[in-house]
Design an enzyme around this catalytic site. Structure first.
Site, short mmCIF file in Angstrom:
data_model
loop_
_atom_site.label_atom_id
_atom_site.label_comp_id
_atom_site.label_asym_id
_atom_site.label_seq_id
_atom_site.Cartn_x
_atom_site.Cartn_y
_atom_site.Cartn_z
N GLY A 15 7.96 -13.32 -8.59
CA GLY A 15 7.50 -14.70 -8.68
C GLY A 15 8.35 -15.68 -7.92
N ASP A 25 7.48 -22.44 -10.41
CA ASP A 25 7.63 -23.09 -9.11
C ASP A 25 8.19 -22.18 -8.02
OD1 ASP A 25 10.32 -22.90 -9.84
OD2 ASP A 25 10.49 -25.02 -10.37
N GLY A 26 8.62 -20.98 -8.40
CA GLY A 26 9.18 -20.07 -7.40
C GLY A 26 10.57 -20.44 -6.93
N ARG A 74 11.45 -1.29 -9.23
CA ARG A 74 11.89 -1.13 -10.63
C ARG A 74 10.84 -0.39 -11.44
NH1 ARG A 74 12.62 -6.93 -11.01
NH2 ARG A 74 13.47 -6.91 -8.93
N ASP A 81 10.75 -4.52 -16.36
CA ASP A 81 10.66 -5.04 -15.00
C ASP A 81 12.03 -5.42 -14.46
OD1 ASP A 81 10.01 -7.12 -17.12
OD2 ASP A 81 10.53 -8.44 -15.45
N ASN A 82 13.06 -5.32 -15.28
CA ASN A 82 14.43 -5.59 -14.84
C ASN A 82 15.28 -4.33 -14.78
OD1 ASN A 82 13.89 -8.33 -14.71
ND2 ASN A 82 14.71 -8.77 -16.74
#
Length: 754
Positions: A265, A300-301, A359, A442-443
């Site tokens: 993201g 917002d990235g 990942r 996801d980490n």
């Protein structure tokens, strides 16, 4: 044996020996050699069909750039989407032509697209000059990327940090020009004003002497790594020769709940480049905080200065401790770009480096859990051929699995190798008191690298149940449970791959073919999944547990400077030591360092010396008013006597030197127990100094990075017992930075947004 950073002849991520360094002439970032298509993720995996090639992506950016900024689910087969860095506040501050905003509809959509087009990097500018020797020749690795900038984006860009160790280990062929001169000498105390003036004078003198190429290389580096300039090549009819940045699609379990599609993201991989001494190892350069991607959802990235500094410092600190990690390269502030968090902060772009950022969640994206509730932006149905493509790439190029024959089954070996790597990583976390804080699937890196630094912390006062993330209400990711959470992630990986593993086993240990599951019935898929799980689960968990235990044992022996591995060491020495730290509320790292620097086995026979040493240990108590000193003194004496006996029993295992066995052993202990630790209070202070004054703050940041990269050095005149006021101001400040800090910040918790 030291746990410090890798030597120059060993690849720090693969642990494979490197050939003798070639020391190539450095080149600007736009001229870094590219990998051949066989080594390139974007040429091996499936792109977003909206932008199937860099050429098509460029055409889209010139007409409908919102495609890469709009949150959406990617097509089920797609592994990634091409996306250009574009740091902007979100929601976008679109300036509509008169009347359009009220009119709405198609006219408003078109106005948004025009506004975004103006901010896309579409105008080509010359790249920094490359030396003639490096510029000669064509072919793979010589395809130079073109540099593009935007007509409407020219925000201020301030180089805050550059990691010398990350540069040295991963991209030694990158020309950073005069960047280090611009950053100034590392210092905690200054005088910053005079040094800044001297640096400006030196920079001016360099330009006057014609060193324009150094300035140009540095400026191109800053422009590209801040997201201001774009590196790409969309020319030619053959997509295999084209190149563009990308963001990965992945899903994952967050705090135990499946979250659906997540993805990069706020991360955009700029390029990959082979290591000059090991062409088989390709490093990705990834920007974190460079703007929205299709995976940003409502975010917002962007990244703020605070969180960027935390990751920049900790990546290199972890590497120096010998713990597998992604690496840092640069830190560039965008001080005029506001970011809304709990308060309005300024933006910053971090560049991190790794052989791969794949990942566990990447695999979950292609075979999500069945009938499971999820939150977030939705989830695609399973696409098992996409799973196969991802798995084959990961097995062959990312993990480079050994012993898998051509056409042989790879699924089981992939899972077991990921288990080994992550077990070694989490053992390092436990041995050095590191808490990640958000071990969502996801980490969790496929390579077993510490990734995605957020609310992490290093242990202060030892507490096995400490929670460093105040968003973790249930203590799911507390220090004690980290190994279990890695096994949870491994189970998620196995669940995703289990039908493929089961199908491979049914084929007689052969790899599945394209379209392998197209004709399979739900019952067949269920049977394959059960077969794959039964085949691997027990071995995977056993390997993870045993590898973690062995690596933890090895590291604890290093920390205690022991040569022999006795079966009862955990029961007799390690566990009682940690229990003592917990009972006495002692500083974790300070206790180990005190044992390394001050303890010799002969002390136990000297009542006065032993008493003084115990008092020194008790001085590391975080809550002295609650300490039962008499009991603590008695318990410590008992443990120290056992420790001394254990040391004496292996005296013959050390090589006799002129300095003596005790001195030799003490030196080994110093090299395994950091004097400087990246504590929460240190991070908070550095962040505040950089936020207050970037010019002086970047000098302090550079010094703290230098200390973090050399944590075993005797910073602050360690061992000096005289009047501290007699020490140099810089040495006194080093000494303070090596302390426990203020009591109110012991065990300080951060949020996920950190």
């Amino acid at each position: 044996m030291s746990t410090s950073h890798s030597t120059s002849n060993v690849n720090p991520h693969t642990n494979r020996a490197l050939p003798a360094p070639t020391h190539p002439c450095p080149v600007p970032i736009s001229a870094l050699p590219l990998p051949p298509p066989s080594h390139s993720l974007t040429h091996a995996l499936t792109p977003d069909p909206y932008t199937p090639t860099p050429a098509a992506w460029r055409a889209t950016r010139a007409t409908r750039p919102s495609v890469q900024r709009r949150a959406r689910l990617l097509a089920p087969p797609a592994h990634f989407s091409y996306v250009a860095p574009c740091p902007l506040p979100f929601p976008f501050r679109v300036e509509y032509p008169e009347g359009v905003e009220e009119e709405g509809g198609e006219a408003q959509v078109e106005a948004v697209e025009r506004w975004l087009v103006e901010r896309e990097a579409l105008r080509e500018v010359p790249g920094a000059q490359v030396g003639r020797e490096e510029g000669e020749g064509e072919g793979e690795g010589k395809r130079r990327l073109k540099v593009y900038v935007s007509e409407k984006r020219d925000e201020e860009r301030v180089l805050i940090g550059l990691a010398e160790t990350g540069l040295r280990d991963c991209v030694p062929h990158l020309d950073v020009g005069d960047a280090f001169d611009l950053l100034g000498e590392p210092s905690l105390t200054g005088p910053f004003e005079q040094d800044e003036q001297a640096g400006q004078a030196a920079s001016g003198a360099a330009r006057a002497e014609g060193d324009e190429s150094a300035r140009a290389a540095r400026q191109e580096l800053v422009d590209v790594l801040s997201g201001h300039a774009l590196l790409t090549n969309g020319e030619g009819e053959d997509p295999q020769t084209q190149w563009a940045p990308w963001s990965l699609r992945y899903s994952g379990h967050q705090f135990g709940t499946f979250a659906g599609q997540l993805g990069d993201g706020r991360a955009i991989s700029l390029l990959s480049t082979p290591h000059p001494d090991d062409p088989e190892t390709v490093y990705e350069l990834q920007l974190k905080g460079a703007g929205r991607t299709p995976f940003s959802r409502m975010a917002d990235g962007l990244a703020v200065l605070r969180s960027s500094i935390r990751e920049f410092l900790c990546s290199e600190a972890m590497h120096a401790l010998g713990i597998p990690t992604t690496r840092s390269l640069s830190l560039i502030a965008l001080p005029k770009l506001p970011v809304e968090r709990e308060r309005i902060e300024s933006a910053c772009v971090l560049t991190r480096v790794a052989p791969s950022f794949i990942r566990v969640g990447n695999f979950e994206a292609f075979n999500p859990p069945a009938n499971m509730f999820f939150f977030g932006g939705g989830q695609q149905p399973a696409h098992l051929d996409g799973l196969r493509v991802l798995g084959e790439w990961t097995a062959r190029r990312v993990l480079r699995l050994q012993g898998v024959p051509e056409g042989g089954a790879w699924g089981q070996e992939l899972v077991l190798e990921v288990a080994r790597r992550n077990a070694r990583m989490v053992a390092g976390w436990q041995a050095y008191g590191f808490m990640h804080g958000v071990i969502n699937t996801d980490n969790v890196s496929i390579l077993g690298l510490t990734i995605d630094y957020g609310p992490y912390a290093f242990m202060d006062v030892f507490d096995p149940f400490h929670i460093c993330n105040h968003s973790d209400d249930e203590g799911r990711y507390a220090y004690k449970y980290q190994p279990s959470m890695i096994i949870y992630a491994l189970r998620a990986l196995l669940t995703a791959l289990s039908p493929l593993i089961g199908a491979e086993d049914e084929l007689g240990a052969k790899a599945v073919s394209p379209g392998w599951a197209d004709a399979a019935t739900p019952e067949q898929l269920k049977a394959w999944s059960a077969r794959g799980t039964a085949l691997v689960k027990d071995d995977m968990e056993r390997i993870a547990e045993e590898t973690c235990a062995l690596e933890y044992r090895r590291l604890m022996h290093l920390r205690l400077a022991l040569r022999r591995l006795d079966a009862d060491d955990e029961l007799r020495l390690c566990r009682p030591l940690l229990d003592l730290m917990q009972d006495c509320k002692l500083d974790f790292h300070g206790t180990f360092r005190a044992l390394a620097v001050g303890f010799r086995p002969g002390i136990v026979s000297d009542e006065r010396a032993l008493g003084a040493f115990v008092e020194r240990l008790l001085g590391l108590c975080g809550e002295p008013e609650r300490l039962d000193r008499e009991r603590a003194r008695r318990d410590w004496r008992i443990w120290l006597e056992k420790y001394a006996e254990r040391i004496e029993s292996e005296r013959g295992l050390w090589e006799e030197t002129g300095a003596g066995v005790d001195a030799q052993r003490a030196e080994a202990a110093r090299k395994a127990n950091p004097r400087f630790v990246l504590r929460q209070w240190v991070l908070e202070e550095v962040i505040k100094k950089v936020e207050t004054d970037a010019e002086s703050g970047k000098r302090i940041l550079r010094k703290v990075l230098h200390m973090a990269c050399n944590p075993f050095e005797p910073w602050g005149a360690e061992g000096f017992e005289g009047n501290a006021e007699e020490l140099d101001a810089e040495v006194r400040e080093e000494r303070r930075y090596c302390s426990m800090g203020e009591r109110k910040l012991l065990g300080f918790q951060c949020s996920c947004s950190s």
